[in-house]
Design an enzyme around this catalytic site. Structure first.
Site, PDB file in Angstrom:
ATOM      1  N   HIS A 269       0.980  -1.192  -0.014  1.00  0.00           N
ATOM      2  CA  HIS A 269      -0.048   0.021   0.024  1.00  0.00           C
ATOM      3  C   HIS A 269       0.861   1.359   0.170  1.00  0.00           C
ATOM      4  CE1 HIS A 269       0.844   0.757   4.165  1.00  0.00           C
ATOM      5  NE2 HIS A 269       0.481  -0.453   4.548  1.00  0.00           N
TER       6      HIS A 269
ATOM      7  N   CYS B 101       2.857  -4.861   6.469  1.00  0.00           N
ATOM      8  CA  CYS B 101       2.757  -4.558   5.064  1.00  0.00           C
ATOM      9  C   CYS B 101       3.651  -4.162   4.401  1.00  0.00           C
ATOM     10  CB  CYS B 101       1.475  -3.587   5.009  1.00  0.00           C
ATOM     11  SG  CYS B 101      -0.213  -4.046   5.589  1.00  0.00           S
TER      12      CYS B 101
END
Length: 157
Positions: A110, A132
């Site tokens: 992301h 992430c």
């Protein structure tokens, strides 16, 4: 003139390149988009705050290691755009069950936290996610154009 032609060829090849593999080297904080053996693009990335080693449980702030699939795009994320990594797989779930813990999940590639993209000059210098893989917002736009759902991702130390 020669420089203009070479630049045109490079841009044309990038625009038509098909990314068939994403490789992430956690030890170097690098992500490589590959078309066969050709590196289409290289990015500096940020990980979970505790990046060394494979993710074993929810909350360990580790980014998984192994071979996974990028299985869907998410445009309504808390972060600027996202593509989901299919962690945990069956092996991850079985290992977490043996340990009596939750494997966690919702591991994504992301951009920056919404409305804070301007901080990427600072945030991309350290590992700040919960597991992430983070890019700048500009890089995330490019990543989403180049990488299709279903692409394999290999993450290693």
């Amino acid at each position: 003139m020669r420089y203009s032609i070479l630049l045109f060829i490079l841009i044309s090849n990038l625009a038509h390149a098909g990314v068939d593999l994403v490789k992430v080297d956690k030890s170097e904080s690098k992500m490589f988009l590959l078309d066969g053996e050709f590196v289409v693009k290289e990015y500096h990335v940020a990980f979970g705050a505790n990046p060394k080693g494979h993710k074993k449980q929810e909350g360990d702030e580790k980014t998984p290691e192994g071979t996974y699939t990028l299985d869907y795009k998410k445009e309504d994320s808390s972060f600027y755009r996202a593509m989901h990594i299919n962690y945990p797989n069956e092996i991850d779930k079985a290992n977490a069950k043996k340990l009596g813990v939750s494997p966690g999940g919702f591991i994504m590639i992301h951009g920056q936290r919404n409305n804070l993209g301007w901080l990427s000059v600072i945030t991309q210098r350290f590992n700040w996610t919960n597991g992430c893989i983070a890019l700048t917002n500009r890089e995330m736009d490019e990543f989403m154009k180049l990488v299709n759902v279903g692409t394999e991702i290999q993450i290693y130390w």
